[in-house]
Scaffold this motif. Structure first.
Motif, PDB file in Angstrom:
ATOM      1  N   MET A  15     -32.427  33.308  13.568  1.00 53.07           N
ATOM      2  CA  MET A  15     -32.264  32.231  14.544  1.00 53.07           C
ATOM      3  C   MET A  15     -33.642  31.841  15.064  1.00 53.07           C
ATOM      4  SD  MET A  15     -29.064  33.968  16.591  1.00 53.07           S
ATOM      5  CE  MET A  15     -28.920  32.705  17.830  1.00 53.07           C
ATOM      6  N   GLY A  16     -34.007  30.581  14.851  1.00 56.64           N
ATOM      7  CA  GLY A  16     -35.303  30.099  15.302  1.00 56.64           C
ATOM      8  C   GLY A  16     -35.167  29.174  16.502  1.00 56.64           C
ATOM      9  N   ARG A  17     -36.251  28.998  17.191  1.00 52.80           N
ATOM     10  CA  ARG A  17     -36.283  28.023  18.276  1.00 52.80           C
ATOM     11  C   ARG A  17     -36.158  26.625  17.676  1.00 52.80           C
ATOM     12  NH1 ARG A  17     -41.069  29.739  22.511  1.00 52.80           N
ATOM     13  NH2 ARG A  17     -39.857  31.318  23.599  1.00 52.80           N
ATOM     14  N   ARG A  18     -35.405  25.772  18.344  1.00 55.11           N
ATOM     15  CA  ARG A  18     -35.207  24.419  17.825  1.00 55.11           C
ATOM     16  C   ARG A  18     -36.521  23.661  17.679  1.00 55.11           C
ATOM     17  NH1 ARG A  18     -30.801  24.569  21.739  1.00 55.11           N
ATOM     18  NH2 ARG A  18     -28.923  25.061  20.583  1.00 55.11           N
ATOM     19  N   ASN A  19     -37.377  23.753  18.690  1.00 52.67           N
ATOM     20  CA  ASN A  19     -38.622  22.987  18.689  1.00 52.67           C
ATOM     21  C   ASN A  19     -39.802  23.735  18.069  1.00 52.67           C
ATOM     22  OD1 ASN A  19     -38.716  24.833  20.759  1.00 52.67           O
ATOM     23  ND2 ASN A  19     -39.627  23.442  22.246  1.00 52.67           N
ATOM     24  N   GLN A  20     -39.617  25.022  17.780  1.00 50.75           N
ATOM     25  CA  GLN A  20     -40.673  25.832  17.169  1.00 50.75           C
ATOM     26  C   GLN A  20     -40.052  26.798  16.157  1.00 50.75           C
ATOM     27  OE1 GLN A  20     -42.125  27.258  21.092  1.00 50.75           O
ATOM     28  NE2 GLN A  20     -44.162  26.744  20.285  1.00 50.75           N
ATOM     29  N   PRO A  21     -39.678  26.296  14.976  1.00 48.98           N
ATOM     30  CA  PRO A  21     -38.973  27.152  13.999  1.00 48.98           C
ATOM     31  C   PRO A  21     -39.766  28.358  13.508  1.00 48.98           C
ATOM     32  CG  PRO A  21     -39.528  25.020  13.053  1.00 48.98           C
ATOM     33  CD  PRO A  21     -39.896  24.949  14.500  1.00 48.98           C
ATOM     34  N   GLU A  22     -41.091  28.352  13.718  1.00 51.51           N
ATOM     35  CA  GLU A  22     -41.899  29.507  13.309  1.00 51.51           C
ATOM     36  C   GLU A  22     -41.715  30.683  14.268  1.00 51.51           C
ATOM     37  OE1 GLU A  22     -44.415  27.179  16.149  1.00 51.51           O
ATOM     38  OE2 GLU A  22     -43.105  26.646  14.516  1.00 51.51           O
ATOM     39  N   ILE A  23     -41.070  30.433  15.407  1.00 42.47           N
ATOM     40  CA  ILE A  23     -40.743  31.500  16.355  1.00 42.47           C
ATOM     41  C   ILE A  23     -39.252  31.776  16.208  1.00 42.47           C
ATOM     42  CG2 ILE A  23     -40.608  32.150  18.789  1.00 42.47           C
ATOM     43  CD1 ILE A  23     -43.057  30.384  19.265  1.00 42.47           C
ATOM     44  N   TYR A  24     -38.909  33.007  15.864  1.00 39.86           N
ATOM     45  CA  TYR A  24     -37.513  33.311  15.545  1.00 39.86           C
ATOM     46  C   TYR A  24     -37.190  34.777  15.777  1.00 39.86           C
ATOM     47  CZ  TYR A  24     -39.742  34.891  11.240  1.00 39.86           C
ATOM     48  OH  TYR A  24     -40.560  35.524  10.334  1.00 39.86           O
ATOM     49  N   VAL A  25     -35.901  35.072  15.741  1.00 39.01           N
ATOM     50  CA  VAL A  25     -35.412  36.454  15.737  1.00 39.01           C
ATOM     51  C   VAL A  25     -34.562  36.637  14.482  1.00 39.01           C
ATOM     52  CG1 VAL A  25     -35.454  36.796  18.233  1.00 39.01           C
ATOM     53  CG2 VAL A  25     -33.408  35.865  17.167  1.00 39.01           C
ATOM     54  N   GLU A  26     -34.496  37.859  13.998  1.00 35.78           N
ATOM     55  CA  GLU A  26     -33.670  38.198  12.840  1.00 35.78           C
ATOM     56  C   GLU A  26     -32.666  39.252  13.277  1.00 35.78           C
ATOM     57  OE1 GLU A  26     -36.260  38.211   8.996  1.00 35.78           O
ATOM     58  OE2 GLU A  26     -37.496  38.962  10.650  1.00 35.78           O
ATOM     59  N   HIS A  27     -31.439  39.114  12.800  1.00 33.31           N
ATOM     60  CA  HIS A  27     -30.383  40.046  13.187  1.00 33.31           C
ATOM     61  C   HIS A  27     -29.616  40.531  11.953  1.00 33.31           C
ATOM     62  CE1 HIS A  27     -30.802  38.961  17.413  1.00 33.31           C
ATOM     63  NE2 HIS A  27     -30.632  37.691  17.110  1.00 33.31           N
ATOM     64  N   THR A  28     -29.124  41.750  12.037  1.00 33.66           N
ATOM     65  CA  THR A  28     -28.138  42.254  11.085  1.00 33.66           C
ATOM     66  C   THR A  28     -26.978  42.816  11.883  1.00 33.66           C
ATOM     67  OG1 THR A  28     -29.098  44.472  10.984  1.00 33.66           O
ATOM     68  CG2 THR A  28     -29.856  42.878   9.343  1.00 33.66           C
ATOM     69  N   ALA A  29     -25.802  42.731  11.313  1.00 34.26           N
ATOM     70  CA  ALA A  29     -24.622  43.254  11.999  1.00 34.26           C
ATOM     71  C   ALA A  29     -23.554  43.607  10.975  1.00 34.26           C
ATOM     72  CB  ALA A  29     -24.073  42.225  12.992  1.00 34.26           C
ATOM     73  N   LEU A  30     -22.789  44.611  11.308  1.00 31.49           N
ATOM     74  CA  LEU A  30     -21.633  44.973  10.504  1.00 31.49           C
ATOM     75  C   LEU A  30     -20.497  44.014  10.842  1.00 31.49           C
ATOM     76  CD1 LEU A  30     -20.645  47.105   8.473  1.00 31.49           C
ATOM     77  CD2 LEU A  30     -19.846  48.449  10.408  1.00 31.49           C
ATOM     78  N   VAL A  31     -19.872  43.465   9.825  1.00 30.63           N
ATOM     79  CA  VAL A  31     -18.754  42.549  10.038  1.00 30.63           C
ATOM     80  C   VAL A  31     -17.504  43.378  10.328  1.00 30.63           C
ATOM     81  CG1 VAL A  31     -17.274  40.813   8.957  1.00 30.63           C
ATOM     82  CG2 VAL A  31     -19.743  40.744   8.604  1.00 30.63           C
ATOM     83  N   LYS A  32     -16.832  43.050  11.408  1.00 31.65           N
ATOM     84  CA  LYS A  32     -15.643  43.793  11.829  1.00 31.65           C
ATOM     85  C   LYS A  32     -14.370  43.179  11.262  1.00 31.65           C
ATOM     86  CE  LYS A  32     -13.875  46.978  14.536  1.00 31.65           C
ATOM     87  NZ  LYS A  32     -14.367  48.285  14.812  1.00 31.65           N
ATOM     88  N   PHE A  33     -14.358  41.845  11.091  1.00 31.48           N
ATOM     89  CA  PHE A  33     -13.149  41.142  10.675  1.00 31.48           C
ATOM     90  C   PHE A  33     -13.551  39.992   9.764  1.00 31.48           C
ATOM     91  CE2 PHE A  33      -9.676  38.092  11.261  1.00 31.48           C
ATOM     92  CZ  PHE A  33      -8.564  38.916  11.146  1.00 31.48           C
ATOM     93  N   THR A  34     -12.994  39.947   8.570  1.00 31.19           N
ATOM     94  CA  THR A  34     -13.324  38.881   7.623  1.00 31.19           C
ATOM     95  C   THR A  34     -12.115  37.995   7.368  1.00 31.19           C
ATOM     96  OG1 THR A  34     -12.824  40.324   5.769  1.00 31.19           O
ATOM     97  CG2 THR A  34     -15.131  40.139   6.395  1.00 31.19           C
ATOM     98  N   THR A  35     -12.406  36.762   7.031  1.00 31.01           N
ATOM     99  CA  THR A  35     -11.365  35.800   6.659  1.00 31.01           C
ATOM    100  C   THR A  35     -11.831  35.066   5.414  1.00 31.01           C
ATOM    101  OG1 THR A  35     -10.731  35.484   8.970  1.00 31.01           O
ATOM    102  CG2 THR A  35     -10.031  33.789   7.420  1.00 31.01           C
ATOM    103  N   VAL A  36     -10.961  34.961   4.429  1.00 31.60           N
ATOM    104  CA  VAL A  36     -11.196  34.125   3.257  1.00 31.60           C
ATOM    105  C   VAL A  36     -10.260  32.932   3.414  1.00 31.60           C
ATOM    106  CG1 VAL A  36     -11.074  33.949   0.746  1.00 31.60           C
ATOM    107  CG2 VAL A  36     -11.778  36.110   1.811  1.00 31.60           C
ATOM    108  N   MET A  37     -10.844  31.741   3.473  1.00 28.27           N
ATOM    109  CA  MET A  37     -10.025  30.537   3.648  1.00 28.27           C
ATOM    110  C   MET A  37     -10.055  29.697   2.386  1.00 28.27           C
ATOM    111  SD  MET A  37     -10.452  29.370   7.595  1.00 28.27           S
ATOM    112  CE  MET A  37      -9.179  28.162   7.387  1.00 28.27           C
ATOM    113  N   ASN A  38      -8.908  29.198   2.053  1.00 27.32           N
ATOM    114  CA  ASN A  38      -8.764  28.300   0.921  1.00 27.32           C
ATOM    115  C   ASN A  38      -8.502  26.917   1.501  1.00 27.32           C
ATOM    116  OD1 ASN A  38      -8.893  28.118  -1.811  1.00 27.32           O
ATOM    117  ND2 ASN A  38      -6.741  28.533  -2.171  1.00 27.32           N
ATOM    118  N   SER A  39      -9.524  26.085   1.605  1.00 25.57           N
ATOM    119  CA  SER A  39      -9.407  24.783   2.246  1.00 25.57           C
ATOM    120  C   SER A  39      -9.348  23.679   1.194  1.00 25.57           C
ATOM    121  CB  SER A  39     -10.607  24.552   3.169  1.00 25.57           C
ATOM    122  OG  SER A  39     -11.757  24.238   2.406  1.00 25.57           O
TER     123      SER A  39
END
Length: 154
Positions: A58-82
């Motif tokens: 996730m970067g700052r809107r006005n300064q994309p060179e400034i950002y954070v990075e995240h990892t997370a375990l997914v608790k609930f998944t959904t597969v959608m057929n649209s």
């Protein structure tokens, strides 16, 4: 000779256990376009009950060179057929709210707030911040970013 064999076994054991058990199987960009991997492989992993982990930046809107990075375990998944085809969403457990302070180089907890996320292979990610005391929704919006989807190796 005994020391050499013991050392060799220890090194092999350490090497084997230090290998990542997570494999990148799919990556989408902020517009939902495939960057790498196959969506069908991610869907197959979900359908077989494998654990999923996500990575996003996730970067700052006005300064994309400034950002954070995240990892997370997914608790609930959904597969959608649209009508436009299949896509995947992954919801993480809500976390205590936090805010990065780039100038002070720290991340601070936000009192009485929790943050929720549903990441999507379409690039449209739903985020919500809630006051844990009052239950009030403080912020709720869809934001676009790319996501890397990892599957835990068996």
């Amino acid at each position: 000779m005994k020391k050499f064999i013991t050392l060799t076994i220890l090194l092999i054991s350490t090497f084997c256990h230090s290998q990542s058990k997570w494999e990148l199987v799919y990556e989408n960009d902020a517009d939902g376009a495939r960057v790498q991997g196959e969506l069908s492989e991610l869907i197959s992993a979900i359908q077989s009950g494998q654990n999923i982990r996500i990575y996003f930046r996730m970067g700052r809107r006005n300064q994309p060179e400034i950002y954070v990075e995240h990892t997370a375990l997914v608790k609930f998944t959904t597969v959608m057929n649209s009508p436009n085809g299949q896509f995947v969403t992954g919801q993480i457990d809500p976390i205590v709210g936090q805010i990065p302070d780039f100038e002070k180089e720290q991340v601070l907890l936000k009192e009485n707030l929790e943050w929720s996320l549903i990441a999507s292979t379409t690039g449209n990610n739903d985020t919500m911040t809630r006051n844990t005391i009052t239950g009030e929704i403080v912020d709720h919006r869809v934001v676009n970013w790319g996501t890397k989807w990892y599957v835990e190796k068996n």
